[in-house]
Design a protein around this motif. Structure first.
Motif, PDB file in Angstrom:
ATOM      1  N   VAL A 107       0.683  -1.108  -0.105  1.00 23.39           N
ATOM      2  CA  VAL A 107      -0.170  -0.019   0.097  1.00 23.39           C
ATOM      3  C   VAL A 107       0.861   1.315   0.234  1.00 23.39           C
ATOM      4  O   VAL A 107       1.972   1.215   0.603  1.00 23.39           O
ATOM      5  N   SER A 108       0.494   2.315  -0.580  1.00 23.43           N
ATOM      6  CA  SER A 108       0.929   3.478  -0.512  1.00 23.43           C
ATOM      7  C   SER A 108       1.479   4.027   0.709  1.00 23.43           C
ATOM      8  O   SER A 108       0.635   4.041   1.725  1.00 23.43           O
ATOM      9  N   GLY A 109       2.414   4.683   1.353  1.00 24.38           N
ATOM     10  CA  GLY A 109       2.589   5.123   2.416  1.00 24.38           C
ATOM     11  C   GLY A 109       1.785   6.300   2.767  1.00 24.38           C
ATOM     12  O   GLY A 109       1.767   6.901   3.965  1.00 24.38           O
ATOM     13  N   THR A 110       1.001   6.733   1.719  1.00 22.45           N
ATOM     14  CA  THR A 110       0.108   7.828   2.200  1.00 22.45           C
ATOM     15  C   THR A 110      -1.146   7.426   2.135  1.00 22.45           C
ATOM     16  O   THR A 110      -2.306   8.267   2.275  1.00 22.45           O
ATOM     17  N   GLY A 111      -1.461   6.075   2.087  1.00 24.95           N
ATOM     18  CA  GLY A 111      -2.802   5.633   1.854  1.00 24.95           C
ATOM     19  C   GLY A 111      -3.461   5.107   0.471  1.00 24.95           C
ATOM     20  O   GLY A 111      -2.657   5.490  -0.473  1.00 24.95           O
ATOM     21  N   GLY A 112      -4.336   4.527   0.489  1.00 25.33           N
ATOM     22  CA  GLY A 112      -5.114   3.919  -0.869  1.00 25.33           C
ATOM     23  C   GLY A 112      -5.281   2.699  -0.833  1.00 25.33           C
ATOM     24  O   GLY A 112      -5.200   1.999   0.421  1.00 25.33           O
ATOM     25  N   ALA A 113      -5.664   2.104  -1.818  1.00 22.67           N
ATOM     26  CA  ALA A 113      -5.751   0.827  -1.858  1.00 22.67           C
ATOM     27  C   ALA A 113      -4.681  -0.333  -2.049  1.00 22.67           C
ATOM     28  O   ALA A 113      -3.716   0.223  -2.361  1.00 22.67           O
ATOM     29  N   ALA A 114      -4.822  -1.162  -1.372  1.00 17.88           N
ATOM     30  CA  ALA A 114      -3.624  -2.019  -1.299  1.00 17.88           C
ATOM     31  C   ALA A 114      -3.783  -2.963  -2.625  1.00 17.88           C
ATOM     32  O   ALA A 114      -4.632  -3.425  -3.007  1.00 17.88           O
ATOM     33  N   GLU A 115      -2.448  -3.637  -2.926  1.00 22.04           N
ATOM     34  CA  GLU A 115      -2.345  -4.413  -4.058  1.00 22.04           C
ATOM     35  C   GLU A 115      -1.603  -5.888  -3.486  1.00 22.04           C
ATOM     36  O   GLU A 115      -0.952  -5.687  -2.572  1.00 22.04           O
ATOM     37  N   GLN A 116      -1.922  -6.835  -4.088  1.00 27.43           N
ATOM     38  CA  GLN A 116      -1.294  -8.189  -3.826  1.00 27.43           C
ATOM     39  C   GLN A 116      -0.108  -8.297  -4.236  1.00 27.43           C
ATOM     40  O   GLN A 116       0.241  -7.573  -5.424  1.00 27.43           O
TER      41      GLN A 116
END
Length: 186
Positions: free
Chosen positions: A41-50
């Motif tokens: 996941v981005s260190g600033t937030g957002g959707a996680a990816e496999q």
């Protein structure tokens, strides 16, 4: 995420399913454990990816304890079978800087990169071994050398309560406190 300069914590994700370590493979992303593998996941937030997927054909069910290799050269982590009580089936693996397919390196409960070119691997018998490691290729380059033994390991302490300092000193918790200098292998 907490800034060392202060301020309010920033929530970057809400789907962490395992109590495990996290890793920063680069300045902008966080890796963490969540079924069925590692997520990024981005260190600033957002959707996680496999980021990784367990190889079920090889008996893997979980990927935990990510540890970044400096310089964005990949991530070391632990693979476990479906029953986390089968610690003898745990393996140390490496995935490259783009995620995806991983390579199993050796048996072990947890690993850390120790500059300039070693992995410190906690084995199920409570021994930490230093293993020469080519971080660019993600391959072991020599045999393991025991450096600390008698560490406390178990289902909830699979990292063996150890850490490596920049000077190459390994410290760990056993029945009493143990420490040893990391000596070059080879």
């Amino acid at each position: 995420v907490l800034s060392v300069s202060g301020g309010a914590p920033l929530t970057v994700g809400d789907s962490v399913a395992y109590v495990s370590t996290i890793a920063w493979p680069d300045a902008d992303h966080v890796l963490y454990s969540s079924p069925p593998g590692l997520m990024r996941v981005s260190g600033t937030g957002g959707a996680a990816e496999q980021w990784t997927r367990p190889d079920t054909a090889a008996g893997e069910a979980h990927h935990v304890n990510p540890a970044s290799v400096p310089g964005g050269r990949g991530t070391i982590f632990t693979t476990f079978p479906a029953l986390l009580t089968q610690l003898t089936d745990a393996r140390i693996a490496w995935v490259g800087p783009s995620g995806g397919k991983h390579r199993v390196l050796m048996p072990g409960l947890a690993a850390q990169f120790a500059p300039p070119a070693h992995l410190l691997v906690t084995r199920v018998d409570g021994t930490i071994v230093a293993v020469p490691f080519d971080a660019d290729a993600g391959r072991l380059t020599g045999p393991p050398v025991p450096i600390v033994s008698g560490l406390n390991v178990g289902t909830f302490s699979i990292v063996g309560y150890s850490s490596v300092a920049p000077a190459g000193i390994v410290k760990g918790v056993a029945a009493t406190f143990a420490s040893a200098a990391l000596h070059p292998c080879g």
